[in-house]
Design an enzyme around this catalytic site. Structure first.
Site, PDB file in Angstrom:
ATOM      1  N   CYS A 113       4.837  53.691  38.308  1.00 37.46           N
ATOM      2  CA  CYS A 113       4.017  54.915  38.235  1.00 37.46           C
ATOM      3  C   CYS A 113       3.148  55.106  39.475  1.00 37.46           C
ATOM      4  O   CYS A 113       2.632  56.194  39.701  1.00 37.46           O
ATOM      5  CB  CYS A 113       3.144  54.902  36.990  1.00 37.46           C
ATOM      6  SG  CYS A 113       4.079  54.601  35.497  1.00 37.46           S
ATOM      7  N   HIS A 253      -3.010  59.606  37.420  1.00 36.21           N
ATOM      8  CA  HIS A 253      -1.742  59.364  36.735  1.00 36.21           C
ATOM      9  C   HIS A 253      -1.914  59.725  35.257  1.00 36.21           C
ATOM     10  O   HIS A 253      -2.943  59.447  34.650  1.00 36.21           O
ATOM     11  CB  HIS A 253      -1.338  57.898  36.895  1.00 36.21           C
ATOM     12  CG  HIS A 253      -0.118  57.543  36.109  1.00 36.21           C
ATOM     13  ND1 HIS A 253       1.024  58.309  36.148  1.00 36.21           N
ATOM     14  CD2 HIS A 253       0.129  56.529  35.246  1.00 36.21           C
ATOM     15  CE1 HIS A 253       1.923  57.772  35.350  1.00 36.21           C
ATOM     16  NE2 HIS A 253       1.418  56.702  34.781  1.00 36.21           N
ATOM     17  N   ASN A 283       3.958  60.795  29.867  1.00 31.61           N
ATOM     18  CA  ASN A 283       3.879  60.001  31.097  1.00 31.61           C
ATOM     19  C   ASN A 283       5.227  60.089  31.825  1.00 31.61           C
ATOM     20  O   ASN A 283       6.233  59.610  31.314  1.00 31.61           O
ATOM     21  CB  ASN A 283       3.556  58.550  30.705  1.00 31.61           C
ATOM     22  CG  ASN A 283       3.489  57.605  31.893  1.00 31.61           C
ATOM     23  OD1 ASN A 283       3.878  57.949  32.999  1.00 31.61           O
ATOM     24  ND2 ASN A 283       3.005  56.406  31.642  1.00 31.61           N
TER      25      ASN A 283
HETATM   26  N1  COA Z   1       3.410  55.681  15.819  1.00 31.08           N
HETATM   27  C1  COA Z   1       2.735  55.108  14.823  1.00 31.08           C
HETATM   28  N2  COA Z   1       2.215  53.886  14.889  1.00 31.08           N
HETATM   29  C2  COA Z   1       2.398  53.211  16.043  1.00 31.08           C
HETATM   30  C3  COA Z   1       3.107  53.751  17.123  1.00 31.08           C
HETATM   31  C4  COA Z   1       3.639  55.037  16.975  1.00 31.08           C
HETATM   32  N3  COA Z   1       4.330  55.630  17.954  1.00 31.08           N
HETATM   33  N4  COA Z   1       3.122  52.852  18.118  1.00 31.08           N
HETATM   34  C5  COA Z   1       2.450  51.787  17.704  1.00 31.08           C
HETATM   35  N5  COA Z   1       2.012  51.980  16.441  1.00 31.08           N
HETATM   36  C6  COA Z   1       1.250  51.098  15.594  1.00 31.08           C
HETATM   37  C7  COA Z   1       1.327  49.669  16.058  1.00 31.08           C
HETATM   38  O1  COA Z   1       2.479  49.056  15.545  1.00 31.08           O
HETATM   39  C8  COA Z   1       0.066  49.079  15.459  1.00 31.08           C
HETATM   40  O2  COA Z   1       0.286  48.782  14.106  1.00 31.08           O
HETATM   41  P1  COA Z   1      -0.243  47.402  13.473  1.00 31.08           P
HETATM   42  O3  COA Z   1      -1.724  47.437  13.669  1.00 31.08           O
HETATM   43  O4  COA Z   1       0.205  47.516  12.063  1.00 31.08           O
HETATM   44  O5  COA Z   1       0.434  46.341  14.267  1.00 31.08           O
HETATM   45  C9  COA Z   1      -0.920  50.240  15.486  1.00 31.08           C
HETATM   46  O6  COA Z   1      -0.135  51.422  15.682  1.00 31.08           O
HETATM   47  C10 COA Z   1      -1.968  50.157  16.568  1.00 31.08           C
HETATM   48  O7  COA Z   1      -1.362  49.794  17.752  1.00 31.08           O
HETATM   49  P2  COA Z   1      -2.235  49.553  19.040  1.00 31.08           P
HETATM   50  O8  COA Z   1      -1.369  48.898  20.066  1.00 31.08           O
HETATM   51  O9  COA Z   1      -3.539  48.920  18.685  1.00 31.08           O
HETATM   52  O10 COA Z   1      -2.569  51.048  19.473  1.00 31.08           O
HETATM   53  P3  COA Z   1      -3.380  51.502  20.722  1.00 31.08           P
HETATM   54  O11 COA Z   1      -4.525  52.256  20.287  1.00 31.08           O
HETATM   55  O12 COA Z   1      -3.589  50.378  21.699  1.00 31.08           O
HETATM   56  O13 COA Z   1      -2.357  52.504  21.426  1.00 31.08           O
HETATM   57  C11 COA Z   1      -0.754  52.666  23.182  1.00 31.08           C
HETATM   58  C12 COA Z   1      -1.082  52.055  21.831  1.00 31.08           C
HETATM   59  C13 COA Z   1       0.628  52.220  23.600  1.00 31.08           C
HETATM   60  C14 COA Z   1      -0.790  54.182  23.064  1.00 31.08           C
HETATM   61  C15 COA Z   1      -1.815  52.211  24.217  1.00 31.08           C
HETATM   62  O14 COA Z   1      -1.940  50.815  24.182  1.00 31.08           O
HETATM   63  C16 COA Z   1      -1.483  52.623  25.622  1.00 31.08           C
HETATM   64  O15 COA Z   1      -1.500  53.781  25.951  1.00 31.08           O
HETATM   65  N6  COA Z   1      -1.242  51.657  26.519  1.00 31.08           N
HETATM   66  C17 COA Z   1      -0.919  51.931  27.876  1.00 31.08           C
HETATM   67  C18 COA Z   1       0.517  52.319  27.987  1.00 31.08           C
HETATM   68  C19 COA Z   1       0.858  52.902  29.315  1.00 31.08           C
HETATM   69  O16 COA Z   1       0.107  53.649  29.869  1.00 31.08           O
HETATM   70  N7  COA Z   1       2.029  52.558  29.833  1.00 31.08           N
HETATM   71  C20 COA Z   1       2.549  53.075  31.025  1.00 31.08           C
HETATM   72  C21 COA Z   1       1.814  52.566  32.190  1.00 31.08           C
HETATM   73  S1  COA Z   1       2.169  53.497  33.592  1.00 31.08           S
END
Ligand code: COA
Length: 326
Positions: A113, A253, A283
């Site tokens: 990215c 980004h 993204n």
């Molecule tokens: N729909 C519903 N539930 C989902 C889900 C979805 N698409 N994806 C994950 N979950 C669930 C998880 O399984 C977890 O359940 P659990 O508590 O029973 O295990 C719960 O939601 C919470 O997950 P968590 O990882 O705590 O959520 P979060 O608030 O951290 O958000 C992301 C997850 C991926 C959105 C966040 O971590 C993120 O944006 N990270 C950066 C990713 C990124 O930018 N990547 C590219 C870099 S360039």
């Protein structure tokens, strides 16, 4: 040293929109979860016949026209992508052929990215030292092609698209004031596409094990992103003797609205000065910043003399930032 500016920008997005409600039908997720955790409502997805070079070529044609530069006047083409048409030839070479840019060197750049900002930084060096005059930098992805549509941790986050800029000499005192790049290979394991390279060549087993798809540790990437966005922006500002109070507009980004908001907070910037389009595109990795830049320009977000800061982070782990005097 010559001043280097953006002479023209362009973008190309696939027509097909996939909403959160569409995703609800194929994977265990829901609109409310996606919006509250990411800020994403919908994303564009390329059709089966569209590859990264196709989106790149269309974005590039627009950027060239706006820069009033012919394809023959290009000295170099850099395509930043993690979804090249194929391992080789480089997508940049395919774009070179599509455009008829027969005088241009061409190569792909892999910094996930952050790739677009890595490309801009490289182009800046070539032009400011007088080696080259016009360089096309493209950030383009068809991430949908490396996404596991059964993995709700990743498939709700990404989208396809391309953004392009033509860089060239500009009036002294304006254009790119500074660039900053960084990497932390220790964190590479948090965002990977494990198979298909020399470490794990493609086999029937790697396909069956879904190892040709994006794997991500979302919470580790999140923590890294929140920390690095503000720091990287400050680093580029310091390199040109500016401070956070001098930022007129931020083009970050577009990964997650919570990451962008916390970066803005760290930089004490109101959200009115931050460009956000992840709600409609998700993204798009290396394409996020150039597409946002092109839209922000089209909407007249920058005035002449504004200090515009671009900042990104991504797999690698990598990050980059750039200050431009508009
Ligand atoms: N729909 C519903 N539930 C989902 C889900 C979805 N698409 N994806 C994950 N979950 C669930 C998880 O399984 C977890 O359940 P659990 O508590 O029973 O295990 C719960 O939601 C919470 O997950 P968590 O990882 O705590 O959520 P979060 O608030 O951290 O958000 C992301 C997850 C991926 C959105 C966040 O971590 C993120 O944006 N990270 C950066 C990713 C990124 O930018 N990547 C590219 C870099 S360039």
């Amino acid at each position: 040293m010559r001043s280097v500016g953006i002479l023209g920008t362009g973008r190309c997005l696939p027509e097909k929109e996939v909403s959160n409600y569409d995703l609800e039908k194929i994977v265990d997720t829901n609109h409310e979860w996606i919006v509250s955790r990411t800020g994403i409502y919908t994303r564009r997805i390329a059709d089966d016949n569209t590859a990264t070079s196709d989106l790149s070529t269309e974005a590039a044609k627009i950027a060239l026209e706006r820069a009033n530069i012919t394809a023959e006047e290009l000295d170099m083409i850099i395509v930043a992508t993690v979804t090249p048409d194929m391992n080789f030839p480089a997508t940049a070479c395919i774009v070179q052929s599509n455009l008829g840019a027969k005088n241009a060197a061409a190569f792909d750049l892999s910094a996930a990215c952050s790739g677009f900002l890595y490309g801009v930084s490289m182009a800046n060096q070539f032009i400011k030292t007088g080696v080259y005059d016009h360089i096309l930098v493209i950030g383009a992805e068809t991430l949908s092609k490396i996404m596991n549509w059964n993995d709700r941790n990743t498939c709700v986050l990404f989208g396809d698209g391309a953004g392009a800029v033509v860089l060239g000499p500009t009036e002294e005192g304006s254009g790119i004031l500074s660039t900053h790049l960084g990497a932390d290979g220790e964190g590479g394991k948090f965002l990977t596409l494990p198979a298909g390279g020399s470490r794990m060549p493609a086999t029937v087993q790697t396909v069956e094990d879904n190892l040709h798809y994006i794997k991500m540790d979302g919470s580790e990437v999140f923590k890294f992103a929140v920390r690095i966005m503000g720091n990287a922006a400050k680093k580029a500002l310091k390199l040109c003797d500016l401070g956070v109070e001098d930022i007129d507009y931020l083009v970050p980004h577009q990964a997650n609205i919570r990451i962008i908001s916390s970066a803005a907070k760290r930089l004490k910037l109101p959200m009115e000065k931050v460009y956000v389009n992840l709600d409609v595109y998700g993204n798009m990795s290396s394409a996020s910043i150039p597409v946002a830049l092109d839209e922000a320009l089209e909407k007249g977000k920058f005035k002449k003399g504004d200090n515009v800061v671009l900042v990104g982070f991504g797999g690698g782990l990598t990050w980059g930032s750039c200050v431009i005097k508009w």
